[in-house]
Design a protein around this motif. Structure first.
Motif, mmCIF file in Angstrom:
data_model
loop_
_atom_site.group_PDB
_atom_site.id
_atom_site.type_symbol
_atom_site.label_atom_id
_atom_site.label_comp_id
_atom_site.label_asym_id
_atom_site.label_seq_id
_atom_site.Cartn_x
_atom_site.Cartn_y
_atom_site.Cartn_z
ATOM 1 N N SER A 45 0.823 -1.202 0.000
ATOM 2 C CA SER A 45 0.000 0.000 0.000
ATOM 3 C C SER A 45 0.863 1.262 0.000
ATOM 4 O O SER A 45 0.387 2.343 -0.329
ATOM 5 N N GLY A 46 2.137 1.107 0.356
ATOM 6 C CA GLY A 46 3.054 2.237 0.310
ATOM 7 C C GLY A 46 4.493 1.768 0.374
ATOM 8 O O GLY A 46 4.801 0.808 1.071
ATOM 9 N N ILE A 47 5.356 2.429 -0.388
ATOM 10 C CA ILE A 47 6.797 2.191 -0.333
ATOM 11 C C ILE A 47 7.457 3.558 -0.393
ATOM 12 O O ILE A 47 7.290 4.302 -1.357
ATOM 13 N N ASN A 48 8.162 3.900 0.665
ATOM 14 C CA ASN A 48 8.828 5.193 0.750
ATOM 15 C C ASN A 48 10.250 4.988 1.238
ATOM 16 O O ASN A 48 10.508 4.065 2.013
ATOM 17 N N SER A 49 11.143 5.862 0.816
ATOM 18 C CA SER A 49 12.529 5.752 1.265
ATOM 19 C C SER A 49 13.007 7.087 1.806
ATOM 20 O O SER A 49 12.415 8.138 1.542
ATOM 21 N N SER A 50 14.110 7.002 2.555
ATOM 22 C CA SER A 50 14.768 8.208 3.068
ATOM 23 C C SER A 50 16.268 7.959 3.062
ATOM 24 O O SER A 50 16.719 6.813 3.117
ATOM 25 N N GLY A 51 17.026 9.030 2.967
ATOM 26 C CA GLY A 51 18.480 8.928 3.002
ATOM 27 C C GLY A 51 19.112 8.637 1.665
ATOM 28 O O GLY A 51 20.313 8.382 1.594
ATOM 29 N N ALA A 52 18.356 8.678 0.578
ATOM 30 C CA ALA A 52 18.907 8.431 -0.758
ATOM 31 C C ALA A 52 19.023 9.743 -1.520
ATOM 32 O O ALA A 52 18.460 10.763 -1.121
ATOM 33 N N VAL A 53 19.707 9.718 -2.641
ATOM 34 C CA VAL A 53 19.804 10.891 -3.502
ATOM 35 C C VAL A 53 18.432 11.180 -4.117
ATOM 36 O O VAL A 53 17.979 12.311 -4.147
ATOM 37 N N THR A 54 17.752 10.118 -4.590
ATOM 38 C CA THR A 54 16.373 10.206 -5.067
ATOM 39 C C THR A 54 15.579 9.169 -4.295
ATOM 40 O O THR A 54 15.941 7.986 -4.301
ATOM 41 N N ASN A 55 14.530 9.592 -3.609
ATOM 42 C CA ASN A 55 13.754 8.693 -2.770
ATOM 43 C C ASN A 55 12.465 8.227 -3.450
ATOM 44 O O ASN A 55 11.927 8.910 -4.322
ATOM 45 N N ASN A 57 8.453 7.251 -3.484
ATOM 46 C CA ASN A 57 7.212 7.715 -2.879
ATOM 47 C C ASN A 57 6.062 7.047 -3.624
ATOM 48 O O ASN A 57 5.423 7.655 -4.481
ATOM 49 N N TYR A 58 5.801 5.778 -3.301
ATOM 50 C CA TYR A 58 4.762 4.990 -3.969
ATOM 51 C C TYR A 58 3.596 4.787 -3.009
ATOM 52 O O TYR A 58 3.789 4.515 -1.828
ATOM 53 N N ASN A 72 5.098 -3.283 -13.449
ATOM 54 C CA ASN A 72 6.409 -2.814 -13.873
ATOM 55 C C ASN A 72 6.368 -1.290 -13.856
ATOM 56 O O ASN A 72 5.858 -0.669 -14.778
ATOM 57 N N LEU A 73 6.889 -0.721 -12.787
ATOM 58 C CA LEU A 73 6.912 0.738 -12.626
ATOM 59 C C LEU A 73 8.323 1.278 -12.810
ATOM 60 O O LEU A 73 8.644 2.371 -12.346
ATOM 61 N N SER A 74 9.183 0.511 -13.485
ATOM 62 C CA SER A 74 10.593 0.887 -13.616
ATOM 63 C C SER A 74 10.791 2.202 -14.387
ATOM 64 O O SER A 74 11.817 2.846 -14.219
ATOM 65 N N ALA A 75 9.838 2.591 -15.190
ATOM 66 C CA ALA A 75 9.974 3.849 -15.934
ATOM 67 C C ALA A 75 9.632 5.066 -15.082
ATOM 68 O O ALA A 75 10.088 6.181 -15.378
ATOM 69 N N THR A 76 8.863 4.876 -14.017
ATOM 70 C CA THR A 76 8.392 6.025 -13.238
ATOM 71 C C THR A 76 8.840 6.039 -11.778
ATOM 72 O O THR A 76 8.905 7.101 -11.178
ATOM 73 N N GLN A 77 9.112 4.882 -11.197
ATOM 74 C CA GLN A 77 9.496 4.819 -9.780
ATOM 75 C C GLN A 77 10.981 4.495 -9.669
ATOM 76 O O GLN A 77 11.423 3.421 -10.065
ATOM 77 N N LYS A 78 11.754 5.451 -9.122
ATOM 78 C CA LYS A 78 13.205 5.277 -9.073
ATOM 79 C C LYS A 78 13.757 5.622 -7.701
ATOM 80 O O LYS A 78 13.318 6.572 -7.066
ATOM 81 N N LEU A 79 14.736 4.828 -7.300
ATOM 82 C CA LEU A 79 15.500 5.061 -6.079
ATOM 83 C C LEU A 79 16.947 5.206 -6.514
ATOM 84 O O LEU A 79 17.457 4.355 -7.256
ATOM 85 N N ALA A 80 17.615 6.290 -6.113
ATOM 86 C CA ALA A 80 19.007 6.510 -6.516
ATOM 87 C C ALA A 80 19.857 6.780 -5.287
ATOM 88 O O ALA A 80 19.442 7.510 -4.386
ATOM 89 N N ASN A 81 21.037 6.169 -5.277
ATOM 90 C CA ASN A 81 21.973 6.380 -4.180
ATOM 91 C C ASN A 81 23.381 6.088 -4.659
ATOM 92 O O ASN A 81 23.575 5.467 -5.704
ATOM 93 N N THR A 86 23.641 3.699 2.040
ATOM 94 C CA THR A 86 22.442 2.957 2.441
ATOM 95 C C THR A 86 21.241 3.893 2.483
ATOM 96 O O THR A 86 21.362 5.039 2.914
ATOM 97 N N ALA A 87 20.112 3.372 2.042
ATOM 98 C CA ALA A 87 18.843 4.090 2.156
ATOM 99 C C ALA A 87 17.901 3.259 3.011
ATOM 100 O O ALA A 87 17.956 2.020 2.974
ATOM 101 N N ASN A 88 17.065 3.908 3.775
ATOM 102 C CA ASN A 88 16.026 3.216 4.521
ATOM 103 C C ASN A 88 14.757 3.193 3.685
ATOM 104 O O ASN A 88 14.339 4.233 3.170
ATOM 105 N N VAL A 89 14.166 2.012 3.545
ATOM 106 C CA VAL A 89 12.938 1.856 2.776
ATOM 107 C C VAL A 89 11.848 1.359 3.721
ATOM 108 O O VAL A 89 12.044 0.382 4.445
ATOM 109 N N THR A 90 10.715 2.057 3.717
ATOM 110 C CA THR A 90 9.586 1.690 4.574
ATOM 111 C C THR A 90 8.468 1.135 3.706
ATOM 112 O O THR A 90 8.074 1.752 2.720
ATOM 113 N N PHE A 91 7.993 -0.046 4.093
ATOM 114 C CA PHE A 91 6.942 -0.755 3.363
ATOM 115 C C PHE A 91 5.682 -0.780 4.207
ATOM 116 O O PHE A 91 5.717 -1.179 5.369
ATOM 117 N N ALA A 92 4.572 -0.380 3.631
ATOM 118 C CA ALA A 92 3.264 -0.507 4.270
ATOM 119 C C ALA A 92 2.463 -1.508 3.445
ATOM 120 O O ALA A 92 2.544 -1.514 2.213
#
Length: 175
Positions: A45-55, A57-58, A72-81, A86-92
């Motif tokens: 229901s949610g995937i969010n990250s913190s501490g990355a260059v690009t976080n 917000n799903y 397949n959300l690889s074209a629109t959802q990106k995490l960069a570091n 290390t980035a923290n990823v929170t899953f709901a």
């Protein structure tokens, strides 16, 4: 063409005038292993990250219907570091308790190797969001890598990025 299935027929050229019988069809897929889930009663229901260059917000307040449990959300959802960070990823989760795992195809060989699992829950995750660290190995080249996340109702620690589920959700994003 990437992410496409093909039916192939083959035969041997025994000589310049003689050929074997055609064999086929053989199915070939040009991409990551296709996955499905027969029930999306448990989903991200949610995937969010913190501490990355690009976080990340799903958000998906309801199960995504019509996707067979895969997006397949690889074209629109990106995490960069950066490599070595290390980035923290929170899953709901929506639905019910389940296990979570994340793979990143660091060698870009279209296979999610067991050594490329970068996070897994060790117990069922419930209504309280679950946070895990996703580390980029030191020395990783700058580039785009496929990241696959799975929530599996039947496993506390999913160990296969390519198994079809009876209840769960798959999401591919770009790292």
């Amino acid at each position: 063409t990437p992410e496409t299935g093909y039916y192939v027929w083959v035969r041997s050229a025994c000589s310049s005038t003689e050929n074997s019988e055609w064999v086929g069809p053989i199915f070939a897929y040009t991409g990551y292993c296709p996955v499905t889930s027969t029930s999306q009663a448990t989903w991200f229901s949610g995937i969010n990250s913190s501490g990355a260059v690009t976080n990340l917000n799903y958000s998906s307040p309801t199960a995504t219907t019509g996707t067979n449990g895969y997006q397949n959300l690889s074209a629109t959802q990106k995490l960069a570091n950066y490599a070595g960070s290390t980035a923290n990823v929170t899953f709901a989760l929506g639905g019910a308790t389940a296990g979570i795992s994340v793979w990143v195809d660091w060698n870009n060989d279209l296979v999610f190797d067991t050594t490329e699992r970068v996070h897994t829950s060790s117990a069922y995750v419930g209504t309280t969001p679950h946070t895990g660290a996703v580390a980029v190995p030191a020395g990783t080249a700058v580039g785009e890598y496929r990241m696959r996340m799975v929530v599996n109702y039947n496993s506390t620690a999913p160990n296969d990025a390519c198994v079809n589920l009876t209840r769960g959700d798959y999401i591919d994003m770009t790292f």
